[in-house]
Design a protein around this motif. Structure first.
Motif, PDB file in Angstrom:
ATOM      1  N   ARG A   1       8.770  59.013  18.392  1.00 48.13           N
ATOM      2  CA  ARG A   1       7.707  60.094  18.346  1.00 48.13           C
ATOM      3  C   ARG A   1       7.059  60.260  16.902  1.00 48.13           C
ATOM      4  NH1 ARG A   1       6.641  64.740  21.472  1.00 48.13           N
ATOM      5  NH2 ARG A   1       6.176  66.635  20.357  1.00 48.13           N
TER       6      ARG A   1
ATOM      7  N   GLN B   1       1.354  63.229  19.689  1.00 45.49           N
ATOM      8  CA  GLN B   1       2.795  63.131  19.336  1.00 45.49           C
ATOM      9  C   GLN B   1       3.403  62.221  20.540  1.00 45.49           C
ATOM     10  OE1 GLN B   1       4.179  67.042  17.733  1.00 45.49           O
ATOM     11  NE2 GLN B   1       4.961  65.649  16.522  1.00 45.49           N
TER      12      GLN B   1
ATOM     13  N   ASP C   1       1.080  65.736  25.030  1.00 49.25           N
ATOM     14  CA  ASP C   1       0.623  66.757  24.059  1.00 49.25           C
ATOM     15  C   ASP C   1      -1.024  66.296  23.523  1.00 49.25           C
ATOM     16  OD1 ASP C   1       2.690  68.398  24.380  1.00 49.25           O
ATOM     17  OD2 ASP C   1       3.569  67.899  22.352  1.00 49.25           O
TER      18      ASP C   1
ATOM     19  N   ARG D   1       2.906  64.679  13.726  1.00 52.77           N
ATOM     20  CA  ARG D   1       1.365  65.407  14.428  1.00 52.77           C
ATOM     21  C   ARG D   1       0.371  64.842  13.559  1.00 52.77           C
ATOM     22  NH1 ARG D   1      -1.343  69.735  16.027  1.00 52.77           N
ATOM     23  NH2 ARG D   1      -0.099  70.616  17.623  1.00 52.77           N
TER      24      ARG D   1
ATOM     25  N   ASP E   1      -1.931  66.630  20.622  1.00 52.83           N
ATOM     26  CA  ASP E   1      -1.834  66.183  19.058  1.00 52.83           C
ATOM     27  C   ASP E   1      -1.375  64.848  18.903  1.00 52.83           C
ATOM     28  OD1 ASP E   1       0.903  66.281  19.938  1.00 52.83           O
ATOM     29  OD2 ASP E   1       1.309  67.746  18.410  1.00 52.83           O
TER      30      ASP E   1
HETATM   31 MG    MG Z   1       3.178  68.437  18.477  1.00 54.74          MG
END
Ligand code: MG
Ligand code: UDP
Length: 323
Positions: free
Chosen positions: A202, A103, A99, A205, A101
């Motif tokens: 995780r 993450q 991703d 964001r 972002d």
């Molecule tokens: Mg995300």
């Protein structure tokens, strides 16, 4: 500059939709990790019809770093399809979708590759916990995974996203799957091969906002269930059978009672409840049929999954713009 593209060992695929702000940090962290690996790599960025300056910034990056390649889709197609576009264009022996972002921590790539070297074909990142998410999100996610693991024909690992390493063999297998409803988690699981996972935390964001909302998640769940299970279609015949049996028993009871006791005043309430109940069940059945039928319709149209507006940095492409 010309080099043999087949020698790319690692392809990173980054689907980007309105991610302009986060790109600097993303590439910074990716480069730190990748340059330490001593492997040749490419970073395939798929701009999924962003409406901010994402594409512009990606092209700018491509000019500065040849390892960054850019695919610009003609409009927003959604993450799964952007990812497919990336998979179909990646050249590496191992492919890692990540991703934009951050993450999916790029630092985990090292561990993914470690497992790959041990001979695994798919190494997925599994979330250690879901902390930081709302209770509703956690509960619904939980329910979804429980449901799908019960009714789907392939085991879909829970708490995983698209962050994983895929061997070339697996990528080639996925490329042969033509379906339009691309529930990637399911497709990745369906292909099989030697799979393992590494655990990770995780983070939230960093920039921008998630593109998910509950309506989208609901539809995502429907896609997952309808493309990997026929249970919702089949359950109605059993329910129908059960209801017919019930009706038959009750009918026999009424006949016998009428014979013995004669006709009494018919029950309005029980009649109403039965009619409404059966009507409801029929509507649900129709709805489920519609869900599947709609998806069949989508598949039969045979439209291309995505349209590429421009590609930057792909040498095999005549139309690719060489900068
Ligand atoms: Mg995300
Ligand atoms: N994304 C995309 N197309 C979309 C929506 C999202 O390419 O239509 C990309 C987005 O830029 C990001 C990744 O998919 O790199 C994950 O999106 P997001 O962070 O919104 O999802 P979440 O992390 O909340 O599951």
């Amino acid at each position: 500059m010309s080099f043999n593209l087949n020698q790319v060992e690692i392809s990173i695929i980054v689907p980007c939709y309105n991610e302009a702000e986060g790109l600097d940090l993303l590439f910074q962290r990716l480069f730190t990790v990748l340059n330490n690996l001593n492997l040749s790599y490419e970073i395939v960025c798929v701009d999924d019809g962003s409406r901010d300056r994402t594409l512009e910034r990606l092209i700018d990056y491509h000019r500065r770093y040849r390892s960054i390649k850019v695919i610009s889709l003609s409009r927003n197609f959604g993450k799964d399809i952007a990812l497919t576009a990336g998979l179909e264009n990646a050249q590496g022996q191992a492919v890692i979708p990540i991703d934009a972002d951050l993450q999916d921590p790029p630092e985990l790539i090292e561990q993914l590759i470690e497992k790959w070297r041990q001979g695994y074909d798919v190494v997925y990142g599994k979330r250690r916990s879901r902390q930081g998410e709302s209770l509703v999100k956690k509960t619904t996610a939980n329910a979804f995974y429980r449901l799908i693991s019960r009714i789907s024909s392939v085991p879909i690992p829970r708490d995983t996203g698209d962050f994983r390493l895929l061997d070339r063999r697996v990528v080639d297998a996925i490329k042969t799957m033509p379906e339009r409803t691309r529930f990637m988690k399911g497709l990745f699981a369906w292909v099989g091969f030697k799979q393992t996972y590494v655990l990770y935390d995780r983070p939230n964001r960093l920039q921008g906002t998630t593109k998910w909302n509950y309506w989208k998640l609901w539809n995502f769940a429907l896609d997952g269930i309808t493309s990997f299970s026929l249970v919702p279609l089949k359950v109605w015949s059993y329910l129908g059978l059960f209801l017919s049996l019930l009706a038959f028993t009750y009918g026999s009871f009424l006949i016998i009672r009428t014979i013995i006791l004669g006709i009494d005043v018919p029950g309005y309430a029980s009649l109403m409840v039965t009619i409404l109940f059966i009507g409801g069940v029929q509507l649900i059945t129709l709805g489920i049929l519609g869900e599947y039928l709609g998806r069949i319709y989508e598949e039969t149209k045979q439209r291309p999954l995505y349209l590429i507006r421009e590609r930057y940095g792909f040498h095999d492409d005549l139309h690719s713009r060489e900068l």
